[in-house]
Structure formats: C-alpha cells, structure tokens
Write an enzyme that holds these catalytic residues in place. Structure first.
Site, short mmCIF file in Angstrom:
data_model
loop_
_atom_site.label_atom_id
_atom_site.label_comp_id
_atom_site.label_asym_id
_atom_site.label_seq_id
_atom_site.Cartn_x
_atom_site.Cartn_y
_atom_site.Cartn_z
N HIS A 1 34.55 -6.31 21.79
CA HIS A 1 36.32 -6.34 21.82
C HIS A 1 36.80 -7.41 20.59
O HIS A 1 35.87 -7.29 19.66
CB HIS A 1 35.83 -7.48 23.17
CG HIS A 1 35.50 -8.77 22.85
ND1 HIS A 1 34.03 -9.19 23.01
CD2 HIS A 1 35.42 -10.23 21.89
CE1 HIS A 1 33.60 -10.46 22.86
NE2 HIS A 1 34.51 -10.54 21.60
P1 TYD Z 1 30.44 -11.90 27.43
O1 TYD Z 1 32.13 -12.68 26.47
O2 TYD Z 1 30.31 -11.41 27.93
O3 TYD Z 1 29.96 -11.88 26.27
P2 TYD Z 1 29.61 -11.34 24.65
O4 TYD Z 1 30.62 -10.49 24.19
O5 TYD Z 1 29.09 -12.11 23.60
O6 TYD Z 1 29.04 -10.04 25.27
O7 TYD Z 1 30.48 -13.22 28.36
C1 TYD Z 1 29.43 -13.40 29.22
C2 TYD Z 1 29.47 -14.12 30.25
O8 TYD Z 1 30.12 -15.73 29.83
C3 TYD Z 1 30.93 -13.55 30.88
O9 TYD Z 1 31.09 -13.94 32.24
C4 TYD Z 1 31.69 -14.96 30.26
C5 TYD Z 1 31.36 -16.36 30.16
N1 TYD Z 1 31.64 -16.87 29.39
C6 TYD Z 1 31.94 -17.79 29.24
O10 TYD Z 1 31.91 -18.65 30.55
N2 TYD Z 1 32.95 -18.73 28.41
C7 TYD Z 1 32.40 -18.05 27.02
O11 TYD Z 1 32.90 -19.00 26.55
C8 TYD Z 1 31.53 -17.08 26.58
C9 TYD Z 1 32.16 -16.63 25.58
C10 TYD Z 1 31.48 -16.21 27.67
#
Ligand code: TYD
Length: 147
Positions: A49
C-alpha cells in the site's frame, strides 16, 4: 527513487548498546504512533500500500527484512538489517515488505494515528494518483532534516 536512510547514533559501552529516537532531532517529524511487527512468517508479503499523508521511520530493531519502495517511477529494493539505520518512508510511496528473518522485530514510528482512510491499497490507483492526478511526493521531508 531516492532512498533516505537515517543514521542513528549508538551509545555503546561495556554493558551494551543504546539508541534514542527523538522527535525533531533524529526523527524528522512529530511522533504520534509507534508499532512493531514481529513473529512474521518468512514467506509473508506485508504492506502493499501507499499512504496519502503519512511519514514513517522503519527501524529493524532485530533481524532483517527487505523493503520494496516505489514512488511511481519504478521499484527499488532496500535490505534493512542494522538497528542503527532507519528507513524514511515518505507519503505517496508504495511499499512492500518480505524476506523477514525469523527473529525480525521491525519498529515503525509514524506522524499520524492509525487511519484506514489514508491507505491506497490498489497499485493501479496509486499510479493514477501520481501520474494523472499529480499527487506524488513533492520533496517536503528531505528539506526538513537537511537530508
Ligand atoms: P496492516 O495494515 O495489514 O499491516 P501491514 O501493512 O504491515 O501488512 O495491519 C494489520 C492489522 O493491524 C490491521 O487489522 C490493522 C491493524 N493496525 C492497527 O490497528 N494500528 C496500526 O497502527 C497498524 C499499522 C495496523
């Protein structure tokens, strides 16, 4: 694209090492959120992303991970394996993370609270935003730290 690493000063003595992260000193933004990834499976691809309005600093506190970064002009790979080097992740940069070592603990500092609406999760939409809508990175953060 230009890869911006921030060298973090290590305070070491006979007891071991210490690194401090300080807002507007070695971290070039207001720190409003810190999160970390750990126990990541080695065959996992994360990220995929870009953020419309978020600046982050990624620090491999332990272990190793590979980042793919793309500002719309093509992908660039960066290996993070040094806890004294942070990687600046600017707004409107597509990022993916893979090749996590088993022991990897990746800490990320961010200048905004978590906001799902800030994510662009479709690569084609990201490229359109950069090349058609002119919303690409404009060079704001480098100036801020003199990078
Ligand atoms: P995600 O955005 O999928 O992580 P990455 O981009 O690293 O693969 O996030 C995983 C989960 O964690 C999703 O349910 C959203 C949550 N999350 C939070 O609650 N707070 C945060 O600051 C972040 C980065 C993710």
């Amino acid at each position: 694209m230009k890869i911006e690493r921030i060298q973090l000063q290590q305070h070491g003595d006979s007891r071991g090492m210490l690194i401090a992260l300080e807002q507007d000193r070695n971290v070039p933004f207001q720190i409003r959120r810190v999160y970390y990834l750990f126990s990541t499976k080695c065959d996992v691809h994360r990220g995929m992303h870009a953020h419309r309005n978020l600046i982050q600093l990624a620090v491999p506190v332990r272990g190793q991970v590979t980042f793919l970064l793309d500002d719309g002009e093509g992908p660039c790979e960066v290996v993070l394996d040094d806890p004294s080097q942070g990687l600046l992740l600017r707004r409107m940069v597509w990022r993916e993370m893979y090749n996590f070592s088993e022991d990897c603990v990746l800490m990320v500092l961010a200048d905004q609270l978590y906001d799902p609406a800030d994510y662009i999760t479709d690569y084609a939409a990201f490229l359109r935003d950069v090349h058609v809508n002119g919303n690409g990175y404009q060079g704001d953060i480098a100036a801020c730290l003199g990078l």
